[in-house]
Design an enzyme around this catalytic site. Structure first.
Site, short mmCIF file in Angstrom:
data_model
loop_
_atom_site.label_atom_id
_atom_site.label_comp_id
_atom_site.label_asym_id
_atom_site.label_seq_id
_atom_site.Cartn_x
_atom_site.Cartn_y
_atom_site.Cartn_z
NE ARG A 187 -3.29 0.22 3.09
CZ ARG A 187 -4.50 0.68 2.80
NH1 ARG A 187 -5.28 0.00 2.00
NH2 ARG A 187 -4.93 1.81 3.30
NE ARG B 200 6.19 8.97 -4.41
CZ ARG B 200 5.46 9.36 -3.40
NH1 ARG B 200 5.99 10.04 -2.42
NH2 ARG B 200 4.18 9.07 -3.38
NE ARG C 178 -4.41 -5.81 15.70
CZ ARG C 178 -4.15 -6.28 16.89
NH1 ARG C 178 -4.84 -7.29 17.40
NH2 ARG C 178 -3.17 -5.76 17.61
NE ARG D 132 -3.13 5.43 11.99
CZ ARG D 132 -3.47 4.97 10.80
NH1 ARG D 132 -2.71 5.24 9.75
NH2 ARG D 132 -4.54 4.23 10.62
CD GLU E 72 -5.52 4.75 14.25
OE1 GLU E 72 -5.63 5.93 13.86
OE2 GLU E 72 -5.35 3.81 13.47
CE1 TYR F 74 -6.53 -1.16 5.18
CE2 TYR F 74 -4.78 -2.78 4.92
CZ TYR F 74 -5.23 -1.57 5.41
OH TYR F 74 -4.37 -0.78 6.13
CG ASP G 267 -7.84 2.99 1.07
OD1 ASP G 267 -7.93 2.89 2.30
OD2 ASP G 267 -6.77 2.91 0.45
P1 FAD Z 1 -18.40 1.32 7.46
O1 FAD Z 1 -17.97 2.72 7.45
O2 FAD Z 1 -17.85 0.40 8.49
O3 FAD Z 1 -20.00 1.32 7.55
C1 FAD Z 1 -20.75 0.19 7.90
C2 FAD Z 1 -21.85 0.65 8.81
O4 FAD Z 1 -22.74 -0.44 9.08
C3 FAD Z 1 -21.32 1.12 10.16
O5 FAD Z 1 -21.80 2.42 10.43
C4 FAD Z 1 -21.88 0.09 11.13
O6 FAD Z 1 -22.19 0.64 12.40
C5 FAD Z 1 -23.14 -0.38 10.42
N1 FAD Z 1 -23.58 -1.71 10.83
C6 FAD Z 1 -22.82 -2.82 10.93
N2 FAD Z 1 -23.56 -3.85 11.36
C7 FAD Z 1 -24.82 -3.38 11.53
C8 FAD Z 1 -26.02 -3.95 12.00
N3 FAD Z 1 -26.08 -5.24 12.38
N4 FAD Z 1 -27.15 -3.19 12.05
C9 FAD Z 1 -27.11 -1.88 11.69
N5 FAD Z 1 -25.98 -1.27 11.26
C10 FAD Z 1 -24.85 -2.03 11.18
N6 FAD Z 1 -9.98 5.09 3.57
C11 FAD Z 1 -9.41 6.02 2.76
O7 FAD Z 1 -9.76 6.13 1.58
N7 FAD Z 1 -8.45 6.89 3.26
C12 FAD Z 1 -8.02 6.84 4.55
O8 FAD Z 1 -7.17 7.63 4.95
C13 FAD Z 1 -8.61 5.86 5.41
N8 FAD Z 1 -8.21 5.75 6.69
C14 FAD Z 1 -8.80 4.82 7.52
C15 FAD Z 1 -8.37 4.77 8.84
C16 FAD Z 1 -8.95 3.84 9.70
C17 FAD Z 1 -8.50 3.79 11.13
C18 FAD Z 1 -9.96 2.94 9.21
C19 FAD Z 1 -10.59 1.94 10.12
C20 FAD Z 1 -10.37 3.00 7.89
C21 FAD Z 1 -9.79 3.93 7.01
N9 FAD Z 1 -10.19 4.04 5.68
C22 FAD Z 1 -9.60 4.98 4.86
C23 FAD Z 1 -11.22 3.14 5.11
C24 FAD Z 1 -12.64 3.71 5.17
O9 FAD Z 1 -13.00 3.94 6.52
C25 FAD Z 1 -13.59 2.71 4.54
O10 FAD Z 1 -13.22 2.46 3.20
C26 FAD Z 1 -15.06 3.11 4.53
O11 FAD Z 1 -15.45 3.81 5.67
C27 FAD Z 1 -15.90 1.86 4.42
O12 FAD Z 1 -17.27 2.16 4.28
P2 FAD Z 1 -18.33 1.01 4.54
O13 FAD Z 1 -19.67 1.62 4.31
O14 FAD Z 1 -17.97 -0.20 3.77
O15 FAD Z 1 -18.12 0.59 6.06
N1 UDP Z 2 3.22 0.69 7.91
C1 UDP Z 2 4.43 0.63 8.56
N2 UDP Z 2 4.96 1.75 9.09
C2 UDP Z 2 4.36 2.95 9.00
C3 UDP Z 2 3.10 3.02 8.33
C4 UDP Z 2 2.57 1.87 7.80
O1 UDP Z 2 5.00 -0.44 8.67
O2 UDP Z 2 4.90 3.96 9.52
C5 UDP Z 2 2.65 -0.57 7.36
C6 UDP Z 2 1.72 -1.26 8.36
O3 UDP Z 2 1.85 -2.65 8.21
C7 UDP Z 2 0.36 -0.80 7.91
C8 UDP Z 2 0.54 -0.79 6.40
O4 UDP Z 2 1.87 -0.31 6.21
O5 UDP Z 2 -0.66 -1.67 8.33
C9 UDP Z 2 -0.44 0.07 5.63
O6 UDP Z 2 -0.33 1.40 6.11
P1 UDP Z 2 -1.50 2.43 5.95
O7 UDP Z 2 -1.01 3.75 6.40
O8 UDP Z 2 -2.04 2.31 4.57
O9 UDP Z 2 -2.55 1.85 7.02
P2 UDP Z 2 -4.04 2.31 7.42
O10 UDP Z 2 -4.09 3.82 7.31
O11 UDP Z 2 -4.95 1.59 6.48
O12 UDP Z 2 -4.14 1.82 8.83
#
Ligand code: FAD
Ligand code: UDP
Length: 372
Positions: free
Chosen positions: A174, A178, A253, A284, A306, A354, A356
């Site tokens: 991911r 560079r 996770r 982080r 986090e 996984y 985005d």
């Molecule tokens: P979700 O957002 O999980 O929505 C699912 C919803 O269903 C939730 O609100 C949940 O409560 C609800 N639900 C589940 N079960 C039930 C039930 N039984 N009854 C009623 N409701 C229910 N993406 C990026 O592009 N850039 C980023 O920088 C980025 N950073 C992230 C950082 C973190 C820490 C995490 C966890 C994710 C990150 N993502 C990022 C990914 C992004 O959050 C997801 O791609 C996106 O939110 C997924 O949307 P979704 O609708 O599939 O899931």
């Molecule tokens: N990662 C790492 N060091 C860093 C940042 C990321 O080793 O400083 C690795 C780690 O395994 C992580 C993966 O790269 O799960 C993907 O990173 P990303 O920032 O895309 O994770 P997310 O924002 O989805 O948690």
């Protein structure tokens, strides 16, 4: 059921919201239920001290797909934020992703050729052969042992709660490697943060006379009734939970977010600082105001640590763990899902991917087009 709905959408996250919006535009009546007390799933943001706080971790929108970029820009104006996290390894700061700034700080190298030579020397010393079989081999084959030991191993093993040798290689791919002095974390053409936060995007998507939304409602409280009442269900929760874990649990996770309001203007000087050693218990710290170039009340800042956490039933499943065991179990659930006639599984949890945000929007639009 008050109306003759065409769809029940379980989950008001991004996937559910895009589907609901597009279905309503195509004349369908939609009911959305959400078990949390707010919409927007994990992209939910909330204003605190004039700062948009990313309640479920840093979210940076990035894509190279112009259609997806135009699509999301209908719902918010995006700023020009470029994600450039910095790593803190035992008090020493390194630029991310792995680029000439990182290599220069680590080894004093000045040119791409010098950096390549250093990495090659480290790879040769380990004697890897064939395709990388796990995250450790993948990382070393991309950037050598120093970067792996200081910036990857500790972070990765706390993030996933597993040895890097047991994790799939794709996770580390991911991140860009560079040979230029460029700290942009993403290679995508388009990137930014919605001015005013992410929640408005989902709010606007769901703001349609043919869409009814109810929060604080868990599908599993009345699963059989819902399946009877609605001709079609779009389910964005956990696919294994839907089937009552009958084939076994998929692995997830989880995370714990610790948010603090501080009486300082600028706590860490960057939106994201990663702690890449094994000992610091969090991965982080986000300082939310920097996503919007320091916006927010004077003398105030909000930070979030986090902490990665094991997942057990009842916890929030933030990440699917896409190793071969779980992917093959998911395939068995997907086969069951196919037989489930009027239920379609979507999103990060429904498709156990996984994803985005841009990939979620894409997947939801593909589904709408094939469905309606
Ligand atoms: P979700 O957002 O999980 O929505 C699912 C919803 O269903 C939730 O609100 C949940 O409560 C609800 N639900 C589940 N079960 C039930 C039930 N039984 N009854 C009623 N409701 C229910 N993406 C990026 O592009 N850039 C980023 O920088 C980025 N950073 C992230 C950082 C973190 C820490 C995490 C966890 C994710 C990150 N993502 C990022 C990914 C992004 O959050 C997801 O791609 C996106 O939110 C997924 O949307 P979704 O609708 O599939 O899931
Ligand atoms: N990662 C790492 N060091 C860093 C940042 C990321 O080793 O400083 C690795 C780690 O395994 C992580 C993966 O790269 O799960 C993907 O990173 P990303 O920032 O895309 O994770 P997310 O924002 O989805 O948690």
């Amino acid at each position: 059921m008050a109306k003759n709905y065409d769809y029940l959408i379980v989950g008001a996250g991004l996937f559910g919201a895009v589907f609901a919006h597009e279905a309503a535009l195509r004349g369908k009546k939609v009911k959305v239920i959400e078990k949390r007390n707010h919409i927007a799933g994990n992209i939910y943001t909330k204003e605190v001290d004039g700062i948009q706080v990313h309640q479920y971790g840093a979210h940076i929108f990035h894509t190279s797909d112009k259609d997806i970029w135009n699509y999301v820009n209908q719902f918010a104006e995006f700023n020009r934020y470029t994600n450039s996290p910095v790593a803190n390894y035992k008090g020493h700061m390194y630029n991310l992703p792995f680029n000439m700034n990182t290599f220069s700080e680590l080894w004093g190298v000045r040119t791409p050729d010098e950096a390549r030579a250093k990495i090659q020397e480290q790879k040769d010393a380990v004697k890897l052969s064939g395709e990388p079989k796990n995250l450790e081999e993948q990382a070393i084959s991309l950037i050598g042992t120093d970067v792996y030991e200081k910036l990857i191993k500790g972070y990765t093993e706390k993030q996933w709660g597993q040895e890097a040798t047991d994790l799939p290689a794709f996770i580390i791919r991911r991140l860009p490697v560079r040979y230029t002095f460029d700290n942009n974390y993403f290679n995508d053409t388009y990137q930014g943060i919605p001015i005013g936060g992410y929640t408005q995007i989902v709010e606007k998507m769901l703001d349609h006379p043919e869409i009814d939304v109810e929060t604080g409602v868990d599908f599993f409280a009345h699963k059989d009734q819902y399946l009877k009442d609605y001709p079609k269900v779009i389910f964005t929760g956990m696919i294994d939970q839907y089937f009552d874990y009958q084939l076994g649990e998929l692995e997830y996770r989880s995370l714990r977010f610790e948010t603090e309001e501080l009486d300082v203007d600028n706590y860490q000087g960057n939106a994201v600082i990663n702690y890449t050693d094994a000992e610091t218990p969090f991965t982080r710290i986000i300082e939310h105001k920097h996503f919007e170039f320091g916006k927010g009340d004077k003398g105030k800042s909000v930070i979030t640590r986090e902490y990665p956490a094991d997942w057990k039933r009842g916890d929030e499943p933030y990440y699917p763990v896409n190793n071969s065991r779980n992917n093959s179990l998911y395939k068995q659930y997907a086969a069951l899902a196919k037989q489930e006639g009027n239920v379609i599984f979507g999103g990060r949890l429904g498709q156990y991917r996984y994803y985005d945000m841009h990939q979620v929007i894409h997947a939801a639009l593909v589904l709408v087009n094939s469905e309606i």
